[in-house]
Scaffold this active site. Sequence first.
Site, mmCIF file in Angstrom:
data_model
loop_
_atom_site.group_PDB
_atom_site.id
_atom_site.type_symbol
_atom_site.label_atom_id
_atom_site.label_comp_id
_atom_site.label_asym_id
_atom_site.label_seq_id
_atom_site.Cartn_x
_atom_site.Cartn_y
_atom_site.Cartn_z
ATOM 1 N N GLY A 156 -5.946 7.848 35.455
ATOM 2 C CA GLY A 156 -6.446 9.221 35.391
ATOM 3 C C GLY A 156 -6.266 9.829 34.015
ATOM 4 O O GLY A 156 -7.058 10.680 33.589
ATOM 5 N N GLU A 174 -9.077 8.700 32.086
ATOM 6 C CA GLU A 174 -10.313 9.316 32.598
ATOM 7 C C GLU A 174 -10.512 10.719 32.012
ATOM 8 O O GLU A 174 -11.644 11.153 31.807
ATOM 9 C CB GLU A 174 -10.296 9.346 34.132
ATOM 10 C CG GLU A 174 -10.546 7.952 34.718
ATOM 11 C CD GLU A 174 -10.442 7.919 36.220
ATOM 12 O OE1 GLU A 174 -9.389 8.307 36.753
ATOM 13 O OE2 GLU A 174 -11.422 7.513 36.874
ATOM 14 N N ALA A 234 -2.434 9.056 37.510
ATOM 15 C CA ALA A 234 -2.227 9.934 38.664
ATOM 16 C C ALA A 234 -0.820 9.704 39.208
ATOM 17 O O ALA A 234 -0.257 8.620 39.046
ATOM 18 C CB ALA A 234 -3.255 9.611 39.737
ATOM 19 N N GLU A 245 -6.020 0.822 37.518
ATOM 20 C CA GLU A 245 -5.883 1.173 38.941
ATOM 21 C C GLU A 245 -5.971 -0.026 39.871
ATOM 22 O O GLU A 245 -5.285 -0.099 40.888
ATOM 23 C CB GLU A 245 -6.969 2.192 39.344
ATOM 24 C CG GLU A 245 -6.724 3.603 38.870
ATOM 25 C CD GLU A 245 -7.266 3.889 37.481
ATOM 26 O OE1 GLU A 245 -7.484 2.929 36.700
ATOM 27 O OE2 GLU A 245 -7.463 5.071 37.166
#
Length: 722
Positions: free
Chosen positions: A111, A114, A63, A136
């Site tokens: 992300g 993910e 992200a 993260e």
Amino acid sequence: MAIHYTVDQNVAIISWNMTSAPMNVLNDESIPEFEAALKRAYEDSAIKGIIITSDKNEFVAGADLKMILRNNDKDPAGMLKVSSELNRIFRAMETSGKPIVAAINGTALGGGFEICLACHYRIAMDTPKSQIGLPEVTIGLLPGGGGTQRLPRILGMEAALPLLVEGKRLPPKEALQAGLVNDLAAGREELLKKAKAWIAANPSPLQPWDERDRKTGQIVGKDNFKVPGGAVQSPTGVRVFSGGTAMLMDKTRGNYPAPLAIMSCVYEGLQVNIDRALKIEGRYFVKVATSKVAKNLIQTMFLGMNEATKGAGRPKDVPPTEVKKLGILGAGMMGSGIAYVSALAGIQVVLKDVSVDAAEKGKDYSRTLLKKGVEHGKVDPFKVDGILNLLRATDQAEDLRGCDLIIEAVFENRELKAQVTKEAEPMLAENGVFASNTSTLPITGLAQASAKPDNFIGLHFFSPVDKMQLVEIIMGKQTADYALALSMDYVKKIRKTPIVVNDSRGFYTSRVFGTYTAEGMALLKDGVNPVLIENAGRDAGMPVGPLAVTDEVALDLVYKISGQAVKDGVLTEEDTSYQVAKMFVDLGRLGKKAKAGFYEYPEAGKKHLWPGLSDLFPLREQQPPIEEVKKRLLYRQAIETVRCFEEGVIRTRLDADLGSILGWGFPPYTGGTLSFVEFVGIDTFVSECDRLADTYGERFRPTEKLRQMVRAGVETGQAIGS
Ligand code: NAI
């Protein structure tokens, strides 16, 4: 543009290729484009499957942390939206009915990974430099795009939890072994070929946690999904969670909310179906992502670190330089470490000591580390000879001829340093720079021995050099920008992180670190129980208690440095470190090296606090609360940093923060010594410093500038050094 959509024989290829950023990241621009591309593929009945990949060298790096920071202290609702939007998109991928394969052509983190977890199948290109995982937690966050739910549903919680809680990044081969990906491919062509083959063989796949609703035929989350390896309430679950939580509390001391939040997400989420589990994850995500700790870690440890490593603060008008040949004077502990990291970076090194034997000993250090590196699979065995060939051990100054940089690391003695400077400096190449690795002697004074003081600089490494990331670069009064630029280029080449400070006693790192050890001794003198002092240091997040670390530094060194400060009129003989260190030197308790200091170091068994301490420093009847002791230890370092900043020793907030975290382990959750002021709030900081000064001494007194800031109502966030 962020996403590139093509169709190849009824397969949609959705390829990430952000033109607005050097790496593919999930942000306000790319997320909607990604979703639009997916929808296009879902809605086109000719499309039989989807491959997600990237045109760049990495897949998706994660992200966009700037987006997270923007929402950090403002908008929990905005943060929840980020997570629920992603989850909606990822859930649609799983339930669209079309097979989706992640063709992971490079690094896929956070992300980015993910996305892959929401695909039905994952193939990674086998490039050893790629990293795969959910890191993260290392920046105070948790995977908020389903990572805490899908990973344990794929691997089982026992295997998934360490990956989530430690934020491990694995190269493709290890990722395959661990079960993060299903297959490997040798190159891009094979990657796409395998992805297409999988799609052809699996026209309507289901995630293991999903089922088709009998009536509607729609794909929905299974209520009775069985987690591989056992459910939360199984004996394995009970062991994993009770043991894991205790271990985490011990490690984080409650200072880092993310790891515990991850445990809670997994624990609660695995007991419900995936849709409800994702909502649980979303709530925890918002909690940690809006925390001050996440903000501090992202700002200092991620964005700040990147900035510093790229050379923020390098004088812009000096063209790039390159150190090809490096001279090192003194093949002792520091010199041999500097030689190793430099040769590893491909620099030709001349390592000079008083005899060839002594210099060879320094080279042996590289031999040993390289051997260990090979054993641990970190060094390519075929490169060892090449690296060693770059190292020349000598006792001849003549061999230094043509060096672009010479670093002296001889004994900490002004006269000796002057002598070796005079001997070696004439050997420098034209425009060459001379650096001292002194830990205490002011650079401006050492530069007096130099014929070119503008090309004389301080390069302060930390021990052990191969492990410690920081180099403190010290500008003498006459040091020119060119010397700074060359030093920064060199530090970058050896992959270390520089901070730049101005010359003064103890520079920045030793000066402020010294306040931590000194406060430990002051507490002892005040009759505080040494066990409480040490626990408070560790509870505050320091890696080692103040007394233990003073033992490691050695009390004779503390005595020598504080004694010099007394001689120079900077300290008086009343100074606590001076007095306590003198007392211990007189007792012959010099610290760890003497196997006797504040601690005892028995031959067999663990070190423990010396019982004699309570005779020297009788315990006060009423002991202070641990919070008060923690406060003294942390505030003392922060207020000294503020002074360094105001005196111009430290030039930027980032240098102060990074220097403190990388240099002596100031707790990262605070953001660093200068960010600490904002962490507690500038008003609180000033009033607490006043209270501490009234109670324990003027060393805590806030500066006039800080008071002015409070009076002017400077908003936290811009308070200091921003
Ligand atoms: P050390 O005692 O391990 O090594 C010093 C080396 O210098 C010895 O091998 C000695 O033979 C050599 N030497 C002496 N005279 C010489 C000459 N004329 N020409 C060439 N070599 C000569 O010392 P260490 O710990 O490596 O420290 C070196 C410098 O680094 C000191 O200025 C120290 O203050 C500084 N420093 C030390 C740190 C530490 O943790 N030990 C950390 C940061 C800086």
